[in-house]
Write an enzyme that holds these catalytic residues in place. Structure first.
Site, short mmCIF file in Angstrom:
data_model
loop_
_atom_site.label_atom_id
_atom_site.label_comp_id
_atom_site.label_asym_id
_atom_site.label_seq_id
_atom_site.Cartn_x
_atom_site.Cartn_y
_atom_site.Cartn_z
CG ASP A 40 -19.05 62.29 -40.76
OD1 ASP A 40 -19.48 61.67 -41.33
OD2 ASP A 40 -17.99 62.73 -40.00
CG ASP A 53 -19.33 67.30 -32.59
OD1 ASP A 53 -20.29 67.04 -32.90
OD2 ASP A 53 -18.37 67.35 -32.23
CG ASN A 80 -26.88 59.20 -42.40
OD1 ASN A 80 -27.56 57.54 -42.53
ND2 ASN A 80 -25.41 58.99 -42.59
CE1 TYR A 144 -28.22 53.83 -33.11
CE2 TYR A 144 -29.75 51.22 -33.06
CZ TYR A 144 -29.14 52.87 -33.77
OH TYR A 144 -29.35 52.54 -35.37
CE LYS A 148 -30.06 55.98 -35.07
NZ LYS A 148 -29.95 56.69 -35.92
CB THR A 179 -22.46 50.49 -42.03
OG1 THR A 179 -22.42 50.23 -40.87
CG2 THR A 179 -23.23 50.75 -43.25
P1 NAD Z 1 -20.85 54.91 -39.69
O1 NAD Z 1 -20.38 54.43 -37.59
O2 NAD Z 1 -20.33 53.89 -40.70
O3 NAD Z 1 -21.15 56.27 -40.47
C1 NAD Z 1 -21.74 56.91 -39.42
C2 NAD Z 1 -21.09 58.10 -39.57
O4 NAD Z 1 -21.39 60.07 -38.53
C3 NAD Z 1 -19.21 58.59 -40.13
O5 NAD Z 1 -19.19 59.03 -41.11
C4 NAD Z 1 -19.33 59.60 -38.18
O6 NAD Z 1 -18.00 60.05 -39.04
C5 NAD Z 1 -20.27 60.33 -38.37
N1 NAD Z 1 -20.69 61.20 -37.61
C6 NAD Z 1 -20.95 60.44 -35.47
N2 NAD Z 1 -20.60 61.76 -34.96
C7 NAD Z 1 -20.67 62.17 -35.23
C8 NAD Z 1 -20.76 63.82 -35.68
N3 NAD Z 1 -20.92 64.48 -33.76
N4 NAD Z 1 -21.37 64.71 -36.33
C9 NAD Z 1 -21.56 64.73 -37.12
N5 NAD Z 1 -21.04 62.97 -37.98
C10 NAD Z 1 -20.95 61.93 -37.22
O7 NAD Z 1 -22.89 54.23 -39.36
P2 NAD Z 1 -24.06 53.82 -40.68
O8 NAD Z 1 -24.25 52.49 -40.05
O9 NAD Z 1 -24.03 54.28 -41.87
O10 NAD Z 1 -25.65 54.57 -39.71
C11 NAD Z 1 -25.72 55.98 -40.49
C12 NAD Z 1 -27.37 55.71 -39.71
O11 NAD Z 1 -28.05 55.35 -39.77
C13 NAD Z 1 -26.79 56.28 -38.01
O12 NAD Z 1 -27.49 57.02 -37.69
C14 NAD Z 1 -27.05 55.09 -37.23
O13 NAD Z 1 -28.29 54.81 -36.19
C15 NAD Z 1 -28.50 54.44 -38.68
N6 NAD Z 1 -28.99 52.67 -38.97
C16 NAD Z 1 -27.72 52.46 -39.25
C17 NAD Z 1 -28.15 50.79 -39.38
C18 NAD Z 1 -27.00 50.04 -40.03
O14 NAD Z 1 -27.23 49.13 -40.10
N7 NAD Z 1 -25.64 49.96 -40.28
C19 NAD Z 1 -29.26 50.86 -39.12
C20 NAD Z 1 -30.25 51.27 -39.15
C21 NAD Z 1 -29.98 52.39 -38.76
#
Ligand code: NAD
Length: 244
Positions: A40, A53, A80, A144, A148, A179
């Site tokens: 992360d 990163d 993820n 976005y 995706k 989240t």
């Molecule tokens: P979140 O923001 O709660 O967590 C994402 C994590 O990714 C964070 O800990 C962040 O620090 C990390 N991150 C961001 N940029 C980064 C980088 N450059 N390098 C390493 N780590 C990095 O997001 P979430 O809601 O848990 O979403 C997780 C995944 O699921 C994402 O790809 C998001 O697009 C996808 N998603 C989420 C939802 C939702 O409703 N929450 C729905 C569809 C898809």
């Protein structure tokens, strides 16, 4: 639901593992016997979470090498990490904002795959986090959706490519899940955001948002050998949103 060792002995790398879906996936894979390394961009808090990163190729390559030095191989990669990007119509998005979203969601996913695959034995599994927004459109998040959609087809192309090495690649498409990232959208008090949130919630046939664990169980299936004949597919976990 609990118990079982569905990924016992597998070395698993999960990106974006500090929060939200990634944290739930990391926990569930560990509960099911996996050796899990979380990556992360946020500062690492414990041994199993490394600060990396995924936009940075040197950092990604170094992290994958460290995993292999410590554990011998990478059986599972869960791509993820992702960001939502600007919430505005396409004509208001700047080129920098566009590039930022693609740098994490698309380029970062590709970089992790690139540097994990050489260390993946037969039976390996890559799971790429797309979204229901990689399948259908909505207002507010144009970049976005584009990113995706790209993740969805990168998964299929890689599934076709790496099948000959016995490596499976699938995408997961969550709907609206509770989240931190969606909390910020829900907390947005602008009129456009309020209407967007209301409309999105009303369009979920099951009537409520999902929890991170709902998505983590789908990932657990795709990373376990239970899905050994499943590759290039899209697992939609959205409460029925895209069924309408
Ligand atoms: P979140 O923001 O709660 O967590 C994402 C994590 O990714 C964070 O800990 C962040 O620090 C990390 N991150 C961001 N940029 C980064 C980088 N450059 N390098 C390493 N780590 C990095 O997001 P979430 O809601 O848990 O979403 C997780 C995944 O699921 C994402 O790809 C998001 O697009 C996808 N998603 C989420 C939802 C939702 O409703 N929450 C729905 C569809 C898809």
């Amino acid at each position: 639901m609990s118990g079982g060792e569905r990924v016992a002995g597998k070395v698993c790398v999960v990106t974006g593992a500090a929060a939200g879906l990634g944290a739930a996936i990391r926990r569930l894979l560990a509960e099911h016997g996996g050796t899990v390394i979380g990556l992360d961009v946020t500062p690492a808090g414990d041994d199993g979470l490394w600060q990396v990163d995924i936009r940075d190729e040197t950092e990604v390559a170094g992290a994958m090498r460290r995993v292999v030095a410590a554990h011998g191989r990478i059986d599972v990669l869960v791509n993820n990490a992702g960001i939502a990007g600007p919430r505005k119509p396409a004509h208001e998005v700047t080129a920098e904002e566009f590039d930022d979203v693609f740098a994490v969601n698309v380029r970062g996913t590709w970089l992790c795959t690139k540097h994990a695959v050489p260390h993946m034995p037969e039976g390996g599994s890559i799971v790429n986090m797309s979204s229901m927004y990689g399948l259908v459109g909505n207002s507010m998040l144009p970049v976005y959706h584009a990113s995706k959609g790209a993740v969805r087809l990168m998964s299929k192309a890689d599934a076709a490519t790496y099948a000959s090495r016995g490596i499976r690649v699938n995408s997961v498409h969550p709907g609206s899940i509770e989240t931190g990232s969606t909390a910020s959208v829900r907390a947005d008090v602008t009129e456009a955001a309020r209407r967007y949130n209301e409309r999105t919630l009303a369009a979920i046939p099951l009537g409520h948002r999902g929890e991170p664990l709902d998505v983590a169980y789908g990932v657990l299936y795709l990373t376990s050998d239970e899905s050994r004949y499943v590759t290039g597919t899209e697992l939609v976990i959205d409460g029925g949103y895209t069924a309408l």
